[in-house]
Each structure stands twice: as C-alpha cells, then as structure tokens.
Enzyme design. Sequence first.
Site, PDB file in Angstrom:
ATOM      1  N   LYS A 291       0.809  -1.225   0.000  1.00 36.39           N
ATOM      2  CA  LYS A 291       0.000   0.000   0.000  1.00 36.39           C
ATOM      3  C   LYS A 291       0.839   1.271   0.000  1.00 36.39           C
ATOM      4  O   LYS A 291       0.369   2.326  -0.395  1.00 36.39           O
ATOM      5  CB  LYS A 291      -0.983  -0.013   1.181  1.00 36.39           C
ATOM      6  CG  LYS A 291      -2.080  -1.051   0.995  1.00 36.39           C
ATOM      7  CD  LYS A 291      -3.216  -0.899   1.968  1.00 36.39           C
ATOM      8  CE  LYS A 291      -4.311  -1.896   1.620  1.00 36.39           C
ATOM      9  NZ  LYS A 291      -5.452  -1.857   2.517  1.00 36.39           N
TER      10      LYS A 291
ATOM     11  N   LYS B 195      -4.805  -9.968  -5.341  1.00 31.86           N
ATOM     12  CA  LYS B 195      -6.095 -10.256  -4.706  1.00 31.86           C
ATOM     13  C   LYS B 195      -7.186  -9.254  -5.107  1.00 31.86           C
ATOM     14  O   LYS B 195      -6.878  -8.097  -5.430  1.00 31.86           O
ATOM     15  CB  LYS B 195      -5.948 -10.321  -3.185  1.00 31.86           C
ATOM     16  CG  LYS B 195      -5.783  -8.992  -2.505  1.00 31.86           C
ATOM     17  CD  LYS B 195      -6.101  -9.098  -1.014  1.00 31.86           C
ATOM     18  CE  LYS B 195      -6.207  -7.700  -0.429  1.00 31.86           C
ATOM     19  NZ  LYS B 195      -6.990  -7.599   0.771  1.00 31.86           N
TER      20      LYS B 195
ATOM     21  N   LYS C  33     -11.164  -3.822  -2.677  1.00 35.71           N
ATOM     22  CA  LYS C  33     -12.160  -2.742  -2.781  1.00 35.71           C
ATOM     23  C   LYS C  33     -11.580  -1.533  -3.464  1.00 35.71           C
ATOM     24  O   LYS C  33     -12.281  -0.775  -4.117  1.00 35.71           O
ATOM     25  CB  LYS C  33     -12.582  -2.280  -1.379  1.00 35.71           C
ATOM     26  CG  LYS C  33     -13.357  -3.251  -0.586  1.00 35.71           C
ATOM     27  CD  LYS C  33     -13.758  -2.563   0.723  1.00 35.71           C
ATOM     28  CE  LYS C  33     -13.658  -3.494   1.886  1.00 35.71           C
ATOM     29  NZ  LYS C  33     -12.493  -3.283   2.730  1.00 35.71           N
TER      30      LYS C  33
HETATM   31  N1  AQP Z   1      -9.580 -11.001  -2.118  1.00 32.38           N
HETATM   32  C1  AQP Z   1      -9.924 -11.479  -0.937  1.00 32.38           C
HETATM   33  N2  AQP Z   1     -10.186 -12.801  -0.782  1.00 32.38           N
HETATM   34  C2  AQP Z   1     -10.555 -13.304   0.414  1.00 32.38           C
HETATM   35  N3  AQP Z   1     -10.705 -12.546   1.537  1.00 32.38           N
HETATM   36  C3  AQP Z   1     -10.459 -11.234   1.426  1.00 32.38           C
HETATM   37  N4  AQP Z   1     -10.519 -10.216   2.307  1.00 32.38           N
HETATM   38  C4  AQP Z   1     -10.188  -9.068   1.689  1.00 32.38           C
HETATM   39  N5  AQP Z   1      -9.907  -9.287   0.401  1.00 32.38           N
HETATM   40  C5  AQP Z   1     -10.064 -10.616   0.194  1.00 32.38           C
HETATM   41  C6  AQP Z   1     -10.897 -10.383   3.704  1.00 32.38           C
HETATM   42  O1  AQP Z   1     -11.977  -9.499   3.954  1.00 32.38           O
HETATM   43  C7  AQP Z   1     -11.870  -9.038   5.300  1.00 32.38           C
HETATM   44  C8  AQP Z   1     -12.021  -7.563   5.332  1.00 32.38           C
HETATM   45  O2  AQP Z   1     -10.969  -6.947   4.673  1.00 32.38           O
HETATM   46  P1  AQP Z   1     -10.676  -5.419   4.969  1.00 32.38           P
HETATM   47  O3  AQP Z   1     -11.688  -4.574   4.385  1.00 32.38           O
HETATM   48  O4  AQP Z   1     -10.477  -5.201   6.392  1.00 32.38           O
HETATM   49  O5  AQP Z   1      -9.272  -5.176   4.347  1.00 32.38           O
HETATM   50  P2  AQP Z   1      -8.543  -5.649   3.096  1.00 32.38           P
HETATM   51  O6  AQP Z   1      -8.036  -7.027   3.317  1.00 32.38           O
HETATM   52  O7  AQP Z   1      -7.499  -4.629   2.840  1.00 32.38           O
HETATM   53  O8  AQP Z   1      -9.676  -5.682   1.979  1.00 32.38           O
HETATM   54  P3  AQP Z   1      -9.740  -5.017   0.580  1.00 32.38           P
HETATM   55  O9  AQP Z   1     -11.002  -5.422  -0.015  1.00 32.38           O
HETATM   56  O10 AQP Z   1      -8.518  -5.318  -0.201  1.00 32.38           O
HETATM   57  O11 AQP Z   1      -9.831  -3.510   0.899  1.00 32.38           O
HETATM   58  P4  AQP Z   1      -8.877  -2.326   0.567  1.00 32.38           P
HETATM   59  O12 AQP Z   1      -8.807  -2.298  -0.927  1.00 32.38           O
HETATM   60  O13 AQP Z   1      -9.553  -1.151   1.151  1.00 32.38           O
HETATM   61  O14 AQP Z   1      -7.545  -2.600   1.173  1.00 32.38           O
HETATM   62  C9  AQP Z   1     -10.541  -9.532   5.843  1.00 32.38           C
HETATM   63  O15 AQP Z   1     -10.785 -10.658   6.669  1.00 32.38           O
HETATM   64  C10 AQP Z   1      -9.783  -9.934   4.635  1.00 32.38           C
HETATM   65  O16 AQP Z   1      -8.899 -11.005   4.898  1.00 32.38           O
END
Ligand code: AQP
Length: 329
Positions: free
Chosen positions: A111, A193, A196
């Site tokens: 990030k 992965k 969002k």
């Molecule tokens: N691609 C993924 N596959 C499986 N699990 C996932 N999680 C996130 N992406 C995947 C799981 O969702 C939960 C919440 O995630 P988060 O919002 O706290 O943070 P993150 O992992 O950083 O999710 P994003 O979607 O990638 O958000 P951004 O883009 O904002 O950083 C966690 O349990 C995570 O493991």
Amino acid sequence: MSRVFSGIQPTGNIHIGNYLGALKQFVDLQDEHDCIYCIVDHHAITVPKSAEELSESIMNVAALYLAVGIDPKKSIVFVQSDVPAHAELGWILTCSSTTGELSRMTQFKQKSKERESVPTGLFTYPALMAADILLYDTGIVPVGDDQKQHIELTRDLALRVNGKYGEDTFIVPEGRYMKSGARVMSLVDPTSKMSKSDENEFSRISLMDTPAKIKKAIMRATTDSDGIIKYDIENKPGISNLLSIYSAFTGKTVEALEQQYDGAGYGTLKKDLVEVVVESLAPIQEKYNEIRHSEELVKILKDGAERADAIAQETMKRVKKNFGLGIRL
Ligand code: AQP
C-alpha cells in the site's frame, strides 16, 4: 467457548472476496460462539477520504453485515470509533511493537509502494488491528488469507506483552481461514487479490452489483488460451480463480467442477458462474435494501457499541493495571 472477533474496513463496496473470505465465516460461527463483528472505521482513515464518503461506507458495511445473515440477537455489531478503548489499546500495542516487524508487513509494503508520502497510520495499523482483537479476549479471528501475517503479529504481541507484564494480560488468538474463498483474486489480474480499492471496477464483484455488471465482469475475466478447465494456480491463475469462486458459492469441490466442465469451453463455465453469483447475491441485496436506511440499523449499532464498550473497559482495567498506567495508591 472461544470468543470470535473480526472486522471489515469501510473503504468502499464489499466484494465477493470479503464475503467468501470473511463474512461467510462470520455467519457460520455465530451459532456456536460469542461473536463480535466490527466496522473498523479507524483503519479506513489510514488512507484519507471525505467525511461523507466514510460515513456512507460505514452504514453500507453495517447493513451488509445484517444482510449476509449476521444476527444482532446472537452477535455484537458495532462501529470501532464508538468504543474509544480501541485507540487506547492501539497506542499501548504500538509501543510494544517494533519498526522492524511493522515494516515487514506485506500489506504495508504494497500500500505504501506507489505513494510519495506514506501516512504513519498505514505503518502502525497492524498494532491497532492487534488491539481490536485483544481487547475482547478473542480466541478465534475469522479472516481471509491476506491477513495471516497480521494475525501472526497479533499473536507475537500478545505473547510478548504477557511475558513482560503478566500472563493474564491477553488471550493469544488463532486465525481461522476458509478452505475455499480464503483468497479471491482480481478478475482482471488473477495474480493479485480482489480489492475494494482497485481502480478497475471489473476487477471485482461487489455484493450490491447488478446482474448486468456481474455478467460483464465474469465474461471478460482474464483467463489463458489453452481452453482446459483445470485448477492450476501457477499456470492457470484465471481459471483457478473462477473455479474457486464457483466452489465457494456452491459448496461443490473444485475436483467435481473440473469433471463437470471437462471438455466444455471457458464461455460455458463463465456463463454458469454468472448465474451462480447472481442467484447467491439476490437475497443479500433484497435484505440490504430493506435495512440500509432503517432506524433499526442505527439502534443495532448503538446497542452493539454499548455491549462492546462494557467488555473493552474490563480488559482495559486489567491492561492498565498490568502496565502500571494511571493513578494507583
Ligand atoms: N480477495 C480477498 N479474498 C478473500 N478474503 C479477502 N478479504 C479481503 N480481500 C479478500 C478479507 O476481507 C476481510 C475484510 O478486509 P478489509 O476490508 O479489512 O481489508 P482488506 O483485506 O485490505 O480488503 P480489501 O477489499 O482489499 O480492501 P482495501 O482495498 O480497502 O484494502 C478480511 O478478513 C480480509 O482477509
């Protein structure tokens, strides 16, 4: 009975990766455990965003928690910033962590990579995440695969603090990862992965996407050109990702799917997957629309925050005593 804690950041539209990796487990666990599910808004401001956007996202995530089946009669649902002890314990654990271990976190590396200036919160947020978990004497943390390193850090911090300040300070939690769906990959670049914050909206399927958008995203998903439907992460990441998603939604094993689609083209697999995803998301979307703008949602979050705060305050009394913080005769 181990307590369960987990959270999701209100950083945009919740996607099927969040659902299959995390939310689905949240629902499954609530019949057998005492569960606490948080909308971690302090984490969302590690990358600055507008107040309107953030408060909208907080309520969207809260409504989705309920729409996927989290039952506020069984589980506590609340917003992190409504319980001040998260920030308090976050600071204490920041002081117990080292810059060396925080700089090894791959999420931080990813990030911060493309930023000219990196917000400090992006660096220290794993310590806040550890605080979120340890504050509730959590035994089990259901998360996606991508959080493994942060869970390990949480365990290290708990053990370190217990060793130094008393074994009764924290319970050392365990991560719980789904067998399929633990890591859903981007539909555009299946080696990274699903996220969002990916700029390309066709890289993900959000839980509130229309059938037309779902169809477009799946039909144009990146695959390879050999036309064989086989799970092979190394050489066929795109098809493997589609098979994993299919398997996680239907409960069919990947092997069974490989047999079912033996000799079929990618187009057939994709068309069927569109149907599976659209049908699986329809009841979630219906419930979401019912609850998103209701008074009931606000009431559930307020009640959840009160219940969470009561538990958190008990932990903070113990932590402060063990650290020697505050006034004492
Ligand atoms: N691609 C993924 N596959 C499986 N699990 C996932 N999680 C996130 N992406 C995947 C799981 O969702 C939960 C919440 O995630 P988060 O919002 O706290 O943070 P993150 O992992 O950083 O999710 P994003 O979607 O990638 O958000 P951004 O883009 O904002 O950083 C966690 O349990 C995570 O493991």
